[in-house]
Design an enzyme around this catalytic site. Structure first.
Site, short mmCIF file in Angstrom:
data_model
loop_
_atom_site.label_atom_id
_atom_site.label_comp_id
_atom_site.label_asym_id
_atom_site.label_seq_id
_atom_site.Cartn_x
_atom_site.Cartn_y
_atom_site.Cartn_z
N THR A 74 0.95 -1.40 -0.07
CA THR A 74 -0.02 0.05 0.15
C THR A 74 0.78 1.38 0.10
O THR A 74 0.55 2.48 -0.65
CB THR A 74 -1.08 -0.11 1.17
OG1 THR A 74 -1.96 -0.99 1.18
CG2 THR A 74 -1.64 1.26 1.44
N SER B 293 1.64 -7.55 -0.50
CA SER B 293 2.61 -8.40 0.06
C SER B 293 1.72 -9.75 0.47
O SER B 293 2.43 -10.73 0.88
CB SER B 293 2.89 -7.78 1.57
OG SER B 293 1.87 -7.78 2.52
N THR C 165 1.67 -4.18 4.53
CA THR C 165 1.45 -4.29 5.97
C THR C 165 0.79 -5.75 6.18
O THR C 165 1.06 -6.36 7.37
CB THR C 165 0.42 -3.39 6.71
OG1 THR C 165 -0.72 -3.55 5.77
CG2 THR C 165 0.92 -1.90 6.25
N ASP C 166 0.26 -6.57 5.18
CA ASP C 166 -0.45 -7.76 5.52
C ASP C 166 0.36 -8.68 6.01
O ASP C 166 0.04 -9.48 6.93
CB ASP C 166 -1.41 -8.27 4.38
CG ASP C 166 -2.55 -7.36 3.94
OD1 ASP C 166 -2.91 -6.49 4.91
OD2 ASP C 166 -3.09 -7.44 2.99
N1 ASP Z 1 -2.57 -5.71 0.71
C1 ASP Z 1 -1.57 -4.74 1.08
C2 ASP Z 1 -0.17 -5.41 1.11
O1 ASP Z 1 -0.09 -5.91 2.39
C3 ASP Z 1 -2.12 -3.92 2.29
C4 ASP Z 1 -1.10 -2.99 2.95
O2 ASP Z 1 0.06 -2.76 2.47
O3 ASP Z 1 -1.57 -2.38 3.70
O4 ASP Z 1 0.59 -5.21 0.18
#
Ligand code: ASP
Length: 351
Positions: free
Chosen positions: A38, A85, A118-119
């Site tokens: 993200t 991620s 973040t995931d």
């Molecule tokens: N789906 C995204 C990821 O993990 C969510 C994020 O980055 O907050 O790449």
């Protein structure tokens, strides 16, 4: 320590191999390795924080979005991948730790920042912390809001991560997670909320420090997770498959049997509560563990220590997703037969 913010000539170049550099020789050199997420995401609408496309900006755009970086560091960028991620995998993790080790070993940087979604950030952070053995710090930065959102959190998180990576105070602290003005431990910090910016926490172990503007303020001297192991994966191209199964009322033991019969060499169960299992699962888990397919009981509660058990292995202080990473590395090094030895990795307090 506060970095000099004196105006010095900055040169910016985009190299053919996708490396971007803003150089200023008197400042700490920080290499930013971008993997996607993200933090590199864009949306057509600045007021929407869902439905955006993760991983659409390149590392050069991430750097250019934070002009203040040139006041605190001489940054260079490496585009490693540009994925959400959720698409991270073991093969990429092995390449990422080798890349970080090379950057540290070739003397081209004083610190490393890795941007990530973040995931699964907490899994990558733990993997790197267990397989990267250099004193050069790694600060992992991410964002909960895409770059186009009002109050996007990515630019400031990158700024603080670069400041941390370039700080002498950060040396020998391994891999750290930087979001929302906090510095978290790679081994224990976990994502606790689907939406909130304040999502990365370690309920039991707490944070390592905070930021005063861009200056890291650590609560402790450099310290290590108790008996933290190091796994040399320099010659490794793949790791054993380890599955995670989720505990609930009516959980069907055929899922465990299928996992093993389809090739898992170890299984982590995100059990209810203090890692309890229905009798049928406990029996099957014990049988597989005795056959050299370790089954590790972890907890789905989100925090808390899981004490040793007689029948299976247990995850100690690690949540299921972190226990899975550890079990992959332990299986790769030792195989699955020696339960006592494997349990000591999860619970070094026993030995
Ligand atoms: N789906 C995204 C990821 O993990 C969510 C994020 O980055 O907050 O790449």
């Amino acid at each position: 320590m506060r970095f000099s913010s004196s105006l010095v000539a900055i040169s910016t170049a985009v190299f053919a191999n996708g490396v971007t550099a803003a150089s200023n020789s008197s400042l700490p050199r920080v290499s930013i390795i971008a993997t996607g997420g993200t933090i590199a995401g864009t949306n057509s609408d600045s007021t929407s924080t869902t439905g955006y496309k993760a991983g659409s900006l390149g590392v050069d755009a991430l750097i250019e979005a934070v002009p203040a970086l040139s006041n605190i560091s001489s940054v260079s960028g490496i585009q490693f991948s540009n994925i959400g991620s959720q698409n991270m995998n073991t093969s990429l993790l092995l390449r990422l730790t080798k890349l970080a080790t090379n950057v540290a070993a070739n003397g081209s940087a004083d610190g490393i920042v890795i941007t990530h979604g973040t995931d699964t950030l907490e899994e990558t952070a733990m993997f790197l912390d267990l397989t990267y053995n250099e004193s050069l710090p790694i600060a992992m930065a991410a964002a909960m809001r895409p770059s186009t959102a009002l109050s996007a959190d990515g630019p400031f998180n990158i700024y603080e991560a670069v400041a941390l990576a370039g700080s002498k105070e950060a040396a020998d602290r391994g891999v750290m997670i930087v979001l929302n003005d906090r510095i978290g431990s790679a081994m224990y910090t976990t994502k606790t909320n689907t939406r909130a910016v304040d999502t990365f926490k370690a309920a039991e172990q707490g944070y390592l420090g905070v930021f005063n503007d861009e200056v890291p303020v650590f609560y402790f001297e450099p310290s290590r997770v108790y008996k933290k192991p190091f796994f040399d994966v320099s010659g490794v191209d793949a790791l054993p498959r380890v599955d995670i199964l989720y505990g609930n009322i009516d959980m069907d033991v055929r899922l465990l049997n299928y996992s093993v019969s389809s090739g898992a060499e170890g299984v982590v169960i995100a059990c209810a509560g203090d890692a309890s299992l229905p009798d049928a699962w406990a029996d099957a888990a014990q049988a597989f563990t005795e056959q050299g397919i370790p089954v590790v009981r972890a907890s789905r509660t989100g925090s808390g220590y899981v004490a040793p058990a007689d029948d299976t292995l247990t995850s100690g202080n690690f949540n299921p997703q972190k226990a899975r990473i550890l079990l992959q590395l332990v299986l790769n090094e030792h195989g699955g037969k020696n339960s006592t030895l494997i349990q000591e990795y999860f619970d070094p307090y026993l030995s």
